[in-house]
Design a protein around this motif. Structure first.
Motif: not given
Lengths: 218, 258
Positions: B157, B160, B181-182, B184, B189, B210, B212
């Motif tokens: 995290g 990133q 976030t894929s 993580l 995330t 994303t 998410e």
């Protein structure tokens, strides 16, 4: 052989070692940059260039260094009828070309092992190709290729003994001459110790470099 | 379409083929300044390729892309993409920031050097100025204490967030995220999504590929659903997540709700 006789041999051994040291450094001076040029050519998108370099690498790596020494030494005088190189220059040329071929493949494997994301990240940040290589790819490559480079450096120290093929008096030749003269193995053992000392220095140097670049992990 | 400002990204009829495979089949959309566009869709739908085309990591075959009123490429008579001169390409490159799924931080550089390397090497900023701005960015993202660390010492995290700071250091007009976030762990995330929410508050224009769905629903003001190289549906998050009548979109979203 008495101790005194061994001590008397030392100047000749030092001279033989000095020849090895000179050959070692001159070879590195030319082969390290030349290898990088060859690696770029080999990785070029230009198909013909890449193939020509691959063929060159094949010929150099696929034939004995001893043969290459003889070839460089005698080709100009026998085939072209010109005077050609003196012995030491011929050895430097043959060693440099030979080691450049090996170095080029080490460079290439190192460069190609850097994840594509590194150059992509640099590209979207606006780095030029030259800066992407010098600032991002090369520093990481250098760290990765230290172990295989160390291998080659140690091999080079030992390969200097091959220069004897074209009549250069180096450490092993000195030792053999004295072995024959004195009918004793001691000169060979002394040469062995000299080689170990030289490669000990190489080893220490490479370990130092690796430690210097241990501050990050890839 | 989007909530404010002029159109700063215009993608028209863009196609891309990898060998036999049509990855993008005539994609068109627009993004306004300050807008936040989420692109969702299954793996292999072409959404990452589209993003890579916009960021010039992939050459597109046809159509046109315009960034801040300047053409990156436009079609010739046959429709094939003709790219702008290199100088213009480079200029447009700097208008976009890119955040990768797997960060791609430079492992041999400290965190602060990761952030200031491009300002110094590419924009020729004086080192002191770059340093001050870089430290301000790191503070803003809660990473000031990591400035001297190296990427391998940081959590995913944190890495990133550094890569977001690195992209922001060039002051891009549009910040692109490729599944940020894929890679993580689920518990990491949140910190990245929070940074993205803060950027949205600051009116940063964002283009986010994303997985998410909750983030897309909450933060984006426009959502595109892609599948097999085409845009199946686009609209506000309410339209896409609430009342889609497209069977393909329903199927896709259902998988995320399971």
């Amino acid at each position: 052989m008495s101790w005194q006789e061994v001590v008397n041999l030392l100047p000749a051994f030092l001279e033989g070692s000095w020849m090895a040291v000179k050959l070692f450094f001159i070879t590195l001076l030319f082969a390290l940059p030349l290898g990088l040029v060859l690696a770029f050519g080999r990785m070029s998108k230009h198909r013909l260039l890449s193939r020509v370099i691959a063929l060159f690498q094949y010929v150099i790596r696929g034939t004995p260094l001893m043969l290459q020494l003889v070839f460089v030494m005698y080709f100009p005088s026998i085939q072209l009828g010109i005077s050609g190189f003196n012995r030491f220059t011929a050895a430097c040329v043959a060693f440099s070309v030979n080691y450049a071929a090996y170095f080029s493949e080490i460079y290439r494997s190192g460069i190609e092992s850097i994840p594509k994301g590194q150059s992509e990240a640099a590209r979207v940040l606006g780095f030029s190709k030259a800066k992407t290589f010098s600032r991002i790819i090369w520093p990481q490559t250098f760290k990765r290729i230290l172990p295989p480079l160390g291998n080659e450096f140690m091999t080079l120290v030992k390969d200097t003994a091959l220069a004897t093929t074209i009549g250069i008096i180096e450490l092993l030749r000195v030792a053999q001459n004295h072995m024959n003269r004195s009918n004793s193995m001691i000169p060979i053992v002394v040469a062995l110790v000299f080689y170990l000392i030289m490669n000990g220095v190489v080893n220490l140097f490479m370990n130092g470099l690796e430690r210097r670049y241990a501050y990050y992990k890839v | 379409m989007a909530r404010s400002g002029d159109i700063i990204l215009r993608v028209q009829d863009v196609s891309k083929r990898f060998g036999e495979l049509d990855v993008l089949k005539g994609i068109s959309f627009e993004l306004a300044e300050g807008g936040i566009l989420a692109i969702i869709g299954p793996s292999g739908s072409g959404k990452s390729t589209l993003l890579r085309g916009i960021c010039q990591l992939e050459r597109m075959d046809s159509g046109s892309i315009e960034i801040c009123g300047e053409s990156l490429f436009s079609p010739d008579d046959t429709g094939a993409a003709v790219y702008a001169p290199p100088a213009q390409q480079k200029r447009l490159q700097l208008k976009l920031g890119m955040v990768f799924q797997t960060f791609h931080l430079f492992p041999h550089l400290s965190i602060i050097r990761n952030v200031i390397e491009a300002p110094i090497q590419v924009l020729n900023k004086p080192k002191r100025q770059a340093m001050e701005e870089g430290m301000a960015l790191l503070s803003k993202l809660g990473l000031a204490d990591k400035a001297k660390a190296y990427p391998y010492q940081l959590s995913g995290g944190q890495q990133q967030r550094v890569s977001i700071a690195r992209a922001l250091a060039l002051n891009p007009e549009i910040l692109c995220f490729d599944e940020p976030t894929s890679a993580l762990d689920p518990e990491l995330t949140g910190e990245v999504l929070k940074v993205m929410r803060d950027l949205a508050q600051d009116n940063m224009t964002m283009l986010v590929v994303t997985h998410e769905m909750r983030f897309a629903a909450e933060v984006a003001d426009h959502v595109i659903f892609m599948d097999e190289g085409v845009i199946i549906e686009e609209g506000t998050p309410e339209q896409i997540f609430g009342q889609t009548n497209q069977e393909r979109t329903k199927q896709f979203l259902q998988k995320f709700n399971e």
